[in-house]
Design a protein around this motif. Sequence first.
Motif, PDB file in Angstrom:
ATOM      1  N   LEU A   1      23.802  33.378  14.430  1.00 44.12           N
ATOM      2  CA  LEU A   1      23.787  32.426  13.323  1.00 44.12           C
ATOM      3  C   LEU A   1      24.730  31.274  13.657  1.00 44.12           C
ATOM      4  CD1 LEU A   1      24.095  34.878  10.281  1.00 44.12           C
ATOM      5  CD2 LEU A   1      22.059  33.612  10.959  1.00 44.12           C
ATOM      6  N   VAL A   2      24.219  30.058  13.571  1.00 45.97           N
ATOM      7  CA  VAL A   2      25.038  28.872  13.822  1.00 45.97           C
ATOM      8  C   VAL A   2      24.943  27.983  12.589  1.00 45.97           C
ATOM      9  CG1 VAL A   2      25.463  26.887  15.307  1.00 45.97           C
ATOM     10  CG2 VAL A   2      24.616  29.042  16.294  1.00 45.97           C
ATOM     11  N   VAL A   3      26.079  27.791  11.969  1.00 46.29           N
ATOM     12  CA  VAL A   3      26.141  27.079  10.686  1.00 46.29           C
ATOM     13  C   VAL A   3      27.002  25.832  10.861  1.00 46.29           C
ATOM     14  CG1 VAL A   3      26.757  27.281   8.259  1.00 46.29           C
ATOM     15  CG2 VAL A   3      26.056  29.315   9.532  1.00 46.29           C
ATOM     16  N   HIS A   4      26.470  24.680  10.456  1.00 42.72           N
ATOM     17  CA  HIS A   4      27.311  23.475  10.487  1.00 42.72           C
ATOM     18  C   HIS A   4      27.569  22.979   9.068  1.00 42.72           C
ATOM     19  CE1 HIS A   4      24.606  20.162   9.395  1.00 42.72           C
ATOM     20  NE2 HIS A   4      23.663  20.696  10.155  1.00 42.72           N
ATOM     21  N   THR A   5      28.628  22.170   8.921  1.00 41.16           N
ATOM     22  CA  THR A   5      29.047  21.685   7.608  1.00 41.16           C
ATOM     23  C   THR A   5      28.901  20.181   7.474  1.00 41.16           C
ATOM     24  OG1 THR A   5      31.360  21.416   8.312  1.00 41.16           O
ATOM     25  CG2 THR A   5      30.719  23.577   7.408  1.00 41.16           C
TER      26      THR A   5
ATOM     27  N   ILE B   1      19.682  31.130  15.055  1.00 40.26           N
ATOM     28  CA  ILE B   1      19.268  30.714  13.713  1.00 40.26           C
ATOM     29  C   ILE B   1      20.215  29.617  13.240  1.00 40.26           C
ATOM     30  CG2 ILE B   1      18.981  31.460  11.323  1.00 40.26           C
ATOM     31  CD1 ILE B   1      18.495  34.303  12.439  1.00 40.26           C
ATOM     32  N   GLY B   2      19.661  28.457  12.940  1.00 41.09           N
ATOM     33  CA  GLY B   2      20.469  27.321  12.511  1.00 41.09           C
ATOM     34  C   GLY B   2      20.455  27.149  11.002  1.00 41.09           C
ATOM     35  N   LEU B   3      21.627  26.927  10.436  1.00 37.72           N
ATOM     36  CA  LEU B   3      21.784  26.735   8.995  1.00 37.72           C
ATOM     37  C   LEU B   3      22.714  25.549   8.753  1.00 37.72           C
ATOM     38  CD1 LEU B   3      22.665  30.452   8.095  1.00 37.72           C
ATOM     39  CD2 LEU B   3      20.371  29.439   8.082  1.00 37.72           C
ATOM     40  N   ALA B   4      22.452  24.793   7.696  1.00 37.41           N
ATOM     41  CA  ALA B   4      23.323  23.671   7.321  1.00 37.41           C
ATOM     42  C   ALA B   4      23.859  23.920   5.918  1.00 37.41           C
ATOM     43  CB  ALA B   4      22.558  22.360   7.362  1.00 37.41           C
ATOM     44  N   ILE B   5      25.186  24.013   5.773  1.00 38.71           N
ATOM     45  CA  ILE B   5      25.800  24.183   4.450  1.00 38.71           C
ATOM     46  C   ILE B   5      26.935  23.167   4.322  1.00 38.71           C
ATOM     47  CG2 ILE B   5      25.157  26.612   4.299  1.00 38.71           C
ATOM     48  CD1 ILE B   5      28.134  27.294   4.844  1.00 38.71           C
TER      49      ILE B   5
END
Length: 308
Positions: free
Chosen positions: A99-103, A121-125
């Motif tokens: 999981l790779v999450v950027h802000t 898996i890319g997520l943007a929060i």
Amino acid sequence: MNEPQQRPGRLGVGIISAGKVGSVLGAALRAAGHAVVGVHAHSETSRERADALLPDVPVLDVTTIVERSELVLLAVPDDQLPGLVDGLGKLGAWQQGQLVVHTAGRFGTDVLEPVRAAGGIGLAIHPSMTFTGLSLDLQRLTDCSFGVTAAAPVLPIAQALVVEMGAEPVAIAEADRPLYHAALAHGSNHVMTLMGQSMQLLHEIGVEEPDRMLGPLVRATVDNALASGENALTGPVARGDVTTVAAHVAALAELAGPDRAASSAGHDLLEGYRALGRLTAQRAAASERIDETTYRAVLAALDGKDFQ
């Protein structure tokens, strides 16, 4: 501080980097039971912040953090994000199922394509909040919304991470991220500029604590605007008090002086008042608070022209 116990299903989290946002969100994830396995801190200030908010978490280089983490939190400035993600992709650092999450507010998940290509898996929060980098930010998260973008099958993962931090996830479409971010920057960053100008004017006339004078007014204004929108609009422009607007402009023009350079503080204040006054007049006219004749008179007054 008692160390939270890691429960089944918790993740090993790596933080890049220990800026104000990364440190606070890392601490929030840790409080939710996740294990923070490493943090990247380049400057002395970042290392001190990491030590305060993420005690006993090792400071590691970026590639080691990615190697050891099930979830990588990328809390870097927007403009640095594409290069960082692409560079790590070229190094083969991203992992299958990671999981790779950027802000970053500006970007959705398209910027994480190198992660997807590697099977991650890319997520943007993006938190809709300004951060101090202090522990008090953790309390503010409970009254905070996050703009969340992810592919439909994994959107619940992004939403769950936000909920675990005590905040509220709001889904934002990939194509809408620039407008979403512009709205937040306009409503927050530009207010800081406006407050700076207002406090400067009060300093000019000898008010020693302009923050105390402005504080109740500004807080009430924000509360009214959030509750009622533009129905709460008031002031000389919205009322069509043309002579008052003209007096404001004349006083600001005198402060700027005829010989000051365009970059002077006085000129900056005058132009700021005029620009916001024009926008306010346009919106007041569009909502029929003022009629067309008054609208044109207000514009003339803002330009320092005869409005009779």
